[in-house]
Design an enzyme around this catalytic site. Structure first.
Site: not given
Ligand SMILES: *Cc1c(COP(=O)(O)O)cnc(C)c1O
Length: 394
Positions: A72, A152, A180, A200-202, A238, A326
């Protein structure tokens, strides 16, 4: 095993077993470089395009409009910096919101140092961007508008279609950070007037370190990573074949399970919100009540310090997150909570819990019971709360 209730799915999600399983052969068997000419490796090109197709299908986009990135943050950086450069001839003004992720905000600060001007839109108490204010902020030299799909921290979902339409009425490029939202709410890039979209995949049960940027055909945008000819010469390097396979399977899984999964999450979300509101006094729900992510619960508790709350929840096996920054060593409360108008001391007592399909009603009850007890304990230790109660009784 000790109890573990994971309520930090906005930070990252568990990689689904079917995703891991699909990825494994691409480490050990099909490890060839997709750019190689021999069959053994070149077959991986098709695998990559299959993933691209799955993702494009979910967005109503074309396969060749999906570009894989390392996540992301990279997608956000790329969208903003490369679009700013490509359209600099037309103007140097960018509009975004005050509640964006730092991947957007810090990129905007970088662009300001490079001579661009950025307008940061306010949000209302629910964290909503106003379409009227967006319209009023547009100038002759505005080249890009970037507003996140869903926040988020507080989960508020923006009126993206309306914002996109305003951008397009003025011939301005519209980007959304949908990290999100993708895989959690339905998204159609055409009807929502989206030109670029980051994901973002995770954040949807895929692997870490892989994401994508959707770039509408015809949008002038420069390459971000210079080198080889991968990703239509726009993002060299790659290909992360296992990651690309994983994000494709995760996207497919997210689409397949979305309706049932989010229905369950919403039900649990609203159950937790109603229990907290009725059983814990002096709390405030942050974010819009209905236009919010299905899995987001965010509260501020008066006379409570967010960090202490997190530590005590952790002792009960509950993983959550606070609304303050924090972790970075600063004592400033989150920019999002300040933007919705919370005073510092209330923002400091904030807690974000983001659910998954794995959370049961029993888990939710355990968490709310724990929260009730901990908030009570912390308030009993607070001189501010003691003063408040004395005055109240007087
Ligand atoms: C987690 C997040 C990102 C960053 O994504 P990454 O894959 O961790 O670099 C960007 N924008 C939002 C709104 C997110 O929640």
């Amino acid at each position: 095993m000790e109890k573990l209730i994971y309520l930090d799915n906005a930070a990252t999600t568990k990689t689904a077993p079917e995703v891991v399983e699909a990825m494994l052969p691409y480490f050990t068997e099909h490890y060839g470089n997709p750019s190689s000419i021999y069959q053994f490796a070149a077959a991986n090109k098709e695998v990559i395009d299959k993933s691209r197709e799955k993702i494009a299908g979910m967005l109503g986009a074309k396969r060749e409009e999906i570009y894989f990135t390392a996540g992301g943050s990279e997608s956000d950086n790329w969208a903003l910096i490369a679009a700013a450069e490509a359209y600099a001839g037309k103007g140097k003004h960018i509009i975004t919101s005050k509640i964006e992720h730092h991947a957007i905000l810090h990129t905007c600060e970088y662009l300001e140092k490079k001579g661009y001007e950025v307008t940061y839109l306010d949000v209302d108490e629910e964290g909503m961007v106003s379409p009227e204010q967006l319209r009023a902020s547009i100038r002759e030299d505005t080249i890009l508008i970037s507003v996140m799909f869903a926040n988020n921290e507080i989960g508020t979902i923006q009126p993206i279609g309306e914002l996109g339409e305003i951008a397009h009425e003025h011939g301005i490029l519209f980007h959304t950070d949908a990290v999100q939202a993708f895989g959690h709410v339905p998204i159609d890039v055409d009807s929502l007037h989206i030109d670029m979209l980051s994901a973002s995949g995770h954040k949807f049960n895929g692997p870490k370190g892989i994401g994508f940027l959707y770039i509408r055909k015809g949008v002038k945008i420069r390459s971000f990573i210079h080198g080889g000819a991968q990703e239509r010469k726009r993002r060299a390097g790659t290909e992360n074949v296992p990651g690309i396979v994983g994000i494709g399977v995760a996207a497919e899984r997210a689409a397949r399970t979305m309706e049932e999964r989010t229905r369950k999450e919403k039900e649990l979300r609203d159950y937790m919100i109603s229990r907290i509101e009725s059983e814990i006094p002096y709390c405030r729900l942050n974010g819009d009540r209905t236009r919010r992510l299905p899995n987001n619960v965010n509260f501020s508790f008066r006379f409570v310090e967010g960090e202490s709350l997190l530590i005590m929840l952790d002792m009960k096996g509950i993983c959550a997150s606070s609304g303050s920054a924090c972790t970075s060593g600063s004592l400033d409360p989150s920019h999002v909570l300040l933007a919705i108008g919370l005073p510092h001391e209330i923002a400091h007592g904030s807690l974000r819990m983001t659910l998954s399909e794995e959370i049961s009603r029993e888990d939710a009850d355990y968490v709310v019971d724990a929260l009730k007890e901990i908030v009570g304990t912390l308030r009993n230790m607070s001189p501010l709360y003691e003063d408040f109660m004395k005055k109240k009784q007087a």
